[in-house]
Design an enzyme around this catalytic site. Structure first.
Site: not given
Length: 335
Positions: A88, A320-322
């Site tokens: 992300r 979401h971050c990855m």
């Protein structure tokens, strides 16, 4: 109304052709959570595979066999430069111009100089090349998780991150707005203050407030008197309501501690939306069932799937971050 004569960022609930995900390979950095994070990511991929093409970045060829054992044929694997899994922030943000896509690549300095890893600055170009889309480089520091957009010109971000001198020294709010509006064709920017305690991203917005429809944002309410982010969460909700957005809430995970007793930046906001499914991170917290039910009620046209993410969280983020989505080029334009 989005001006479709220039590039814009499709909302996350718009049709997607693919989801890119990162596969952990830094055993020393992940330590005792290495195998657990891989299992949680494999579960995420299994939940996504029926609805979207999953593309997995293998940052070290030595980890390919581990990925193959856990993921099987549910994802395509690609060798590409990558320090760690946080696509992300290090991957391209795809914007749409008519029926063409272009990747935006920003300067990356390891979240303000905290974690500068070999390969991270090359990931955006590699993914854009593998997708067959051009990459437009912008000359300022920004991570994808620092901005949240509704596909119709509204962008939410935080002062703690975007105005932090460890990113772009000397940036005023006005200068930041100028750059964000030009980059994303944003018409309006809503500023929040601080993010969660223990968040090494300096308050990424995708951990505290997320759009689920144009102008409709969801945030968290404190879970009990011992919620370490109670004051911050209340301020976030108040600010969003004052901005005259439609605001809904679900409970936060509350106080989640690591093995050393330190507060972790656990959040139910770090969910991923993809082609009719919402993958909600949970952390063995007692509030997860209520959060899942309330998010499902808010998004009745989606299937909400709650999956454990505590091992991934040990690395600083969640689903979401990855990940990073690739919008469909023929899925229609936001109006």
């Amino acid at each position: 109304m989005t001006d479709t004569t220039i590039a814009f960022t499709p909302a996350e609930w718009a049709p997607q052709s693919a989801i890119w995900a990162g596969w952990p390979h830094l055993k020393d950095a992940w330590a005792e959570d290495y195998e657990g994070a891989q299992r949680e990511i494999a579960a995420l991929i299994a939940a996504l595979a029926p609805v979207v093409r999953v593309k997995l970045v293998i940052g070290d060829p030595a980890s390919r066999a581990e990925a193959a054992d856990l993921v099987g044929d549910k994802a395509e694997m690609f060798d590409a430069p990558m320090g760690d899994i946080w696509l992300r922030d290090i991957g391209p943000v795809f914007v749409k111009y008519l029926n063409r896509l272009e990747g935006l690549g920003f300067e990356f300095n390891g979240w303000g100089g905290k974690y500068e890893l070999e390969g991270d600055s090359e990931t955006a170009a590699a993914i854009a090349r593998l997708e067959g889309h051009p990459l437009k480089r912008l000359p300022f520091v920004l991570e994808g998780g620092a901005v949240e957009q509704d596909g119709e010109g509204v962008l939410i971000t935080t002062r703690q991150c975007v105005l932090n001198p460890n990113r772009n020294p000397g940036w005023s709010q006005e200068k930041a707005e100028e750059n964000l509006k030009l980059a994303f064709n944003a018409q309006r920017i809503v500023w929040l203050g601080d993010g969660l305690l223990g968040d090494h991203t300096d308050g990424h917005v995708d951990n505290i407030a997320r759009f689920i429809a144009p102008g409709h944002v969801v945030c968290q309410t404190p879970s009990g008197d011992d919620d370490p982010n109670a004051d911050v969460l209340r301020e976030i909700e108040d600010t969003l309501r004052a901005a005259e957005l439609q605001v809904s809430t679900i409970p936060s995970p509350g106080r989640i501690l690591d093995e050393d007793g330190e507060i972790m930046p656990a959040s139910h906001m770090n969910f991923l939306i993809s082609n009719g499914r919402v993958i909600l991170p949970v952390y063995e917290d007692e509030h997860s069932k209520l959060a899942e039910a309330e998010l499902q009620a808010l998004m009745p046209e989606h299937e909400v799937i709650a999956l454990p993410s505590r091992h991934i969280l040990s690395g600083g983020g969640s689903f979401h971050c990855m990940t990073q989505q690739v919008p469909q080029t023929d899925g229609g334009l936001s109006t």
